[in-house]
Design a protein around this motif. Structure first.
Motif, PDB file in Angstrom:
ATOM      1  N   ILE A 263      -4.188  14.218  -4.318  1.00 28.97           N
ATOM      2  CA  ILE A 263      -3.490  12.888  -3.550  1.00 28.97           C
ATOM      3  C   ILE A 263      -4.993  12.203  -3.479  1.00 28.97           C
ATOM      4  O   ILE A 263      -5.099  10.685  -3.061  1.00 28.97           O
ATOM      5  CB  ILE A 263      -3.582  13.804  -1.610  1.00 28.97           C
ATOM      6  CG1 ILE A 263      -1.692  13.849  -2.068  1.00 28.97           C
ATOM      7  CG2 ILE A 263      -3.932  13.024  -0.666  1.00 28.97           C
ATOM      8  CD1 ILE A 263      -1.946  15.101  -0.610  1.00 28.97           C
TER       9      ILE A 263
ATOM     10  N   ALA B 162      -5.078   9.657  -5.885  1.00 26.26           N
ATOM     11  CA  ALA B 162      -4.660   8.462  -5.548  1.00 26.26           C
ATOM     12  C   ALA B 162      -5.311   8.066  -4.670  1.00 26.26           C
ATOM     13  O   ALA B 162      -5.507   6.335  -4.533  1.00 26.26           O
ATOM     14  CB  ALA B 162      -3.221   8.861  -5.274  1.00 26.26           C
ATOM     15  N   ILE B 163      -5.663   8.404  -3.738  1.00 22.81           N
ATOM     16  CA  ILE B 163      -6.811   7.845  -2.830  1.00 22.81           C
ATOM     17  C   ILE B 163      -8.167   7.061  -2.921  1.00 22.81           C
ATOM     18  O   ILE B 163      -8.124   6.074  -2.843  1.00 22.81           O
ATOM     19  CB  ILE B 163      -7.636   8.965  -1.618  1.00 22.81           C
ATOM     20  CG1 ILE B 163      -6.479   9.547  -0.767  1.00 22.81           C
ATOM     21  CG2 ILE B 163      -8.318   8.634  -1.007  1.00 22.81           C
ATOM     22  CD1 ILE B 163      -7.109  10.739   0.251  1.00 22.81           C
TER      23      ILE B 163
ATOM     24  N   ILE C  50      -6.290   5.145   3.910  1.00 19.73           N
ATOM     25  CA  ILE C  50      -7.014   6.317   3.186  1.00 19.73           C
ATOM     26  C   ILE C  50      -8.016   7.078   4.396  1.00 19.73           C
ATOM     27  O   ILE C  50      -7.686   8.127   4.213  1.00 19.73           O
ATOM     28  CB  ILE C  50      -8.315   5.552   2.362  1.00 19.73           C
ATOM     29  CG1 ILE C  50      -8.120   4.880   1.448  1.00 19.73           C
ATOM     30  CG2 ILE C  50      -9.689   6.668   2.300  1.00 19.73           C
ATOM     31  CD1 ILE C  50      -9.004   4.095   0.588  1.00 19.73           C
TER      32      ILE C  50
ATOM     33  N   VAL D 128       1.216  -1.511  -0.364  1.00 21.20           N
ATOM     34  CA  VAL D 128       0.072  -0.195  -0.034  1.00 21.20           C
ATOM     35  C   VAL D 128       1.048   1.389   0.001  1.00 21.20           C
ATOM     36  O   VAL D 128       1.054   2.079  -0.606  1.00 21.20           O
ATOM     37  CB  VAL D 128      -0.858   0.030   1.549  1.00 21.20           C
ATOM     38  CG1 VAL D 128      -1.591   1.358   1.351  1.00 21.20           C
ATOM     39  CG2 VAL D 128      -1.520  -0.989   1.263  1.00 21.20           C
TER      40      VAL D 128
ATOM     41  N   LEU E 228      -4.842   8.812   5.340  1.00 22.98           N
ATOM     42  CA  LEU E 228      -4.666  10.343   4.914  1.00 22.98           C
ATOM     43  C   LEU E 228      -5.747  10.946   5.471  1.00 22.98           C
ATOM     44  O   LEU E 228      -5.687  12.383   4.917  1.00 22.98           O
ATOM     45  CB  LEU E 228      -4.782   9.443   3.224  1.00 22.98           C
ATOM     46  CG  LEU E 228      -3.126   8.499   3.121  1.00 22.98           C
ATOM     47  CD1 LEU E 228      -3.652   8.296   1.266  1.00 22.98           C
ATOM     48  CD2 LEU E 228      -1.910   9.540   3.464  1.00 22.98           C
TER      49      LEU E 228
ATOM     50  N   GLU F   3      -7.336   5.566  -5.800  1.00 20.61           N
ATOM     51  CA  GLU F   3      -6.781   4.419  -6.819  1.00 20.61           C
ATOM     52  C   GLU F   3      -6.657   3.253  -5.746  1.00 20.61           C
ATOM     53  O   GLU F   3      -6.627   2.641  -5.898  1.00 20.61           O
ATOM     54  CB  GLU F   3      -6.149   4.659  -7.016  1.00 20.61           C
ATOM     55  CG  GLU F   3      -6.098   5.505  -8.450  1.00 20.61           C
ATOM     56  CD  GLU F   3      -6.597   4.986  -9.847  1.00 20.61           C
ATOM     57  OE1 GLU F   3      -6.097   3.792  -9.858  1.00 20.61           O
ATOM     58  OE2 GLU F   3      -7.365   5.804 -10.392  1.00 20.61           O
ATOM     59  N   ILE F   4      -5.996   3.845  -4.963  1.00 22.63           N
ATOM     60  CA  ILE F   4      -6.235   2.267  -3.394  1.00 22.63           C
ATOM     61  C   ILE F   4      -7.604   1.937  -2.978  1.00 22.63           C
ATOM     62  O   ILE F   4      -7.375   1.105  -2.698  1.00 22.63           O
ATOM     63  CB  ILE F   4      -5.809   3.404  -2.403  1.00 22.63           C
ATOM     64  CG1 ILE F   4      -4.542   3.929  -2.477  1.00 22.63           C
ATOM     65  CG2 ILE F   4      -5.460   2.709  -0.851  1.00 22.63           C
ATOM     66  CD1 ILE F   4      -2.956   2.718  -2.927  1.00 22.63           C
TER      67      ILE F   4
ATOM     68  N   TYR G 148       0.906   3.905  -3.176  1.00 25.60           N
ATOM     69  CA  TYR G 148       0.970   5.424  -2.895  1.00 25.60           C
ATOM     70  C   TYR G 148       1.952   6.550  -3.375  1.00 25.60           C
ATOM     71  O   TYR G 148       1.273   7.017  -3.878  1.00 25.60           O
ATOM     72  CB  TYR G 148       0.132   5.513  -1.571  1.00 25.60           C
ATOM     73  CG  TYR G 148      -0.324   7.068  -1.500  1.00 25.60           C
ATOM     74  CD1 TYR G 148      -1.410   8.003  -1.389  1.00 25.60           C
ATOM     75  CD2 TYR G 148       0.831   7.408   0.057  1.00 25.60           C
ATOM     76  CE1 TYR G 148      -1.214   8.727  -1.491  1.00 25.60           C
ATOM     77  CE2 TYR G 148       0.842   8.804   0.060  1.00 25.60           C
ATOM     78  CZ  TYR G 148      -0.863   8.908  -0.849  1.00 25.60           C
ATOM     79  OH  TYR G 148      -0.915  10.701  -0.114  1.00 25.60           O
ATOM     80  N   GLN G 149       3.246   6.254  -2.708  1.00 30.59           N
ATOM     81  CA  GLN G 149       3.821   6.730  -3.100  1.00 30.59           C
ATOM     82  C   GLN G 149       4.768   6.844  -4.580  1.00 30.59           C
ATOM     83  O   GLN G 149       4.616   8.098  -5.259  1.00 30.59           O
ATOM     84  CB  GLN G 149       5.356   6.185  -1.668  1.00 30.59           C
ATOM     85  CG  GLN G 149       6.665   8.085  -1.521  1.00 30.59           C
ATOM     86  CD  GLN G 149       7.302   8.021  -2.969  1.00 30.59           C
ATOM     87  OE1 GLN G 149       7.526   7.391  -3.656  1.00 30.59           O
ATOM     88  NE2 GLN G 149       7.295   9.205  -2.509  1.00 30.59           N
TER      89      GLN G 149
END
Length: 298
Positions: free
Chosen positions: A248, A251-252, A272, A229, A275, A254-255, A233-234
């Motif tokens: 961001i 990206a959230i 999540i 994870v 974040l 996508e996670i 994310y990075q």
């Protein structure tokens, strides 16, 4: 009455075992079990000007026999051997770890776009672990695994590693070898066996579609699922020669989409939440009633 430190120093200098009455050690006797009557102190001399003592207490009034002293000195000599080996082993491990960290820096020096990636992944992974309630030592282990997760890329050609465009299937197959190469680098260190396995598994997917083994679900080490994870994310929020980093919020998303497929759903959910909380804290800490940069004039 004797000063305990002075007595121990004298024993170390002379290199001879001494038997003392507890009451003669005025400054330390309060730390000795009340039933102890006499104490045998055996010197242990180690290499490189190191020395220590082994103290054995006796509850009976009588002194130690010659046979008991010989046995204590034999055991102490074996303890000295074990200590020397432990010191040497720790030095070798630290030296090997320093070498590996240098390799990580060498990898990141090849490509300015991935510089700092491993440290950022390590920090994120450690934060996830702590939020999920892991103890400090295990979280630190995850951090170390994060630092080392891409060490196998030292064995990937620069042309593939730094290619400024999309990889061909053959080039992608080469990149996919880096977990195996990392595992082979770390495996020789006995106490790093778990780290080697985490590095090997960090591109496995929760649904079994990852590599190199196609492992599934909770068969994948928890630490590797956390790294997966943090690493993804990075990578998503970082710019590369062939694409810009994602915002961001995207990206959230996508996670969230990858939860249960690429990612462990529980870890994805917690990450999540982290974040979102970070974004909320960031927004609430911004000064209010201050004009934006576009309206400020010098």
């Amino acid at each position: 009455m004797s000063n305990g430190c002075e007595v121990i120093y004298d024993i170390l200098v002379k290199g001879k075992t001494r038997v003392l009455k507890k009451n003669s050690l005025n400054d330390v006797k309060q730390h000795i079990e009340s039933e102890i009557k006499s104490i045998a102190i055996v010197p242990i001399n180690l290499r490189q000007d190191r020395a220590c003592t082994v103290a054995i207490g006796k509850k009976t009034a009588g002194s130690f026999t010659d046979k008991e002293i010989q046995l204590l000195e034999l055991l102490s000599s074996r303890a000295a051997f074990a200590l020397e080996n432990a010191i040497l082993f720790n030095r070798l491990e630290q030296s090997y770890l320093d070498t590996i960290e240098s390799l990580v820096k060498a990898i990141e020096a090849k490509d300015k776009y991935t510089r700092g990636h491993s440290e950022q992944v390590a920090t994120l992974a450690q934060e996830i672990a702590l939020v999920m309630g892991l103890d400090k030592d295990r979280a630190e282990r995850i951090y170390t695994a994060g630092l080392l997760h891409d060490v196998g890329k030292i064995g990937i050609s620069s042309g593939v590693l730094c290619k400024p465009s999309t990889l061909s299937p053959e080039e992608y197959d080469e990149i996919k070898l880096h977990p195996i190469k990392g595992y082979e680098i770390l495996r020789p260190i006995r106490s790093f066996n778990d780290l080697a396995e985490i590095v090997l598994q960090h591109h496995e997917r929760f649904d079994g579609s990852g590599y190199p083994r196609g492992m599934h679900g909770h068969d994948i080490f928890f630490e590797a699922r956390v790294l997966a994870v943090a690493d993804a994310y990075q990578a998503m929020i970082s710019s590369r020669p062939y694409r810009k980093g994602l915002p961001i919020e995207q990206a959230i998303l996508e996670i969230r989409k990858g939860a249960g497929g690429q990612f462990d759903p529980e870890i994805a959910k917690i990450f999540i939440g982290m974040l979102k909380q970070e974004q909320k804290s960031s927004r609430s800490s911004k000064p209010k009633n201050i004009p934006s940069d576009s309206t400020v004039r010098s």
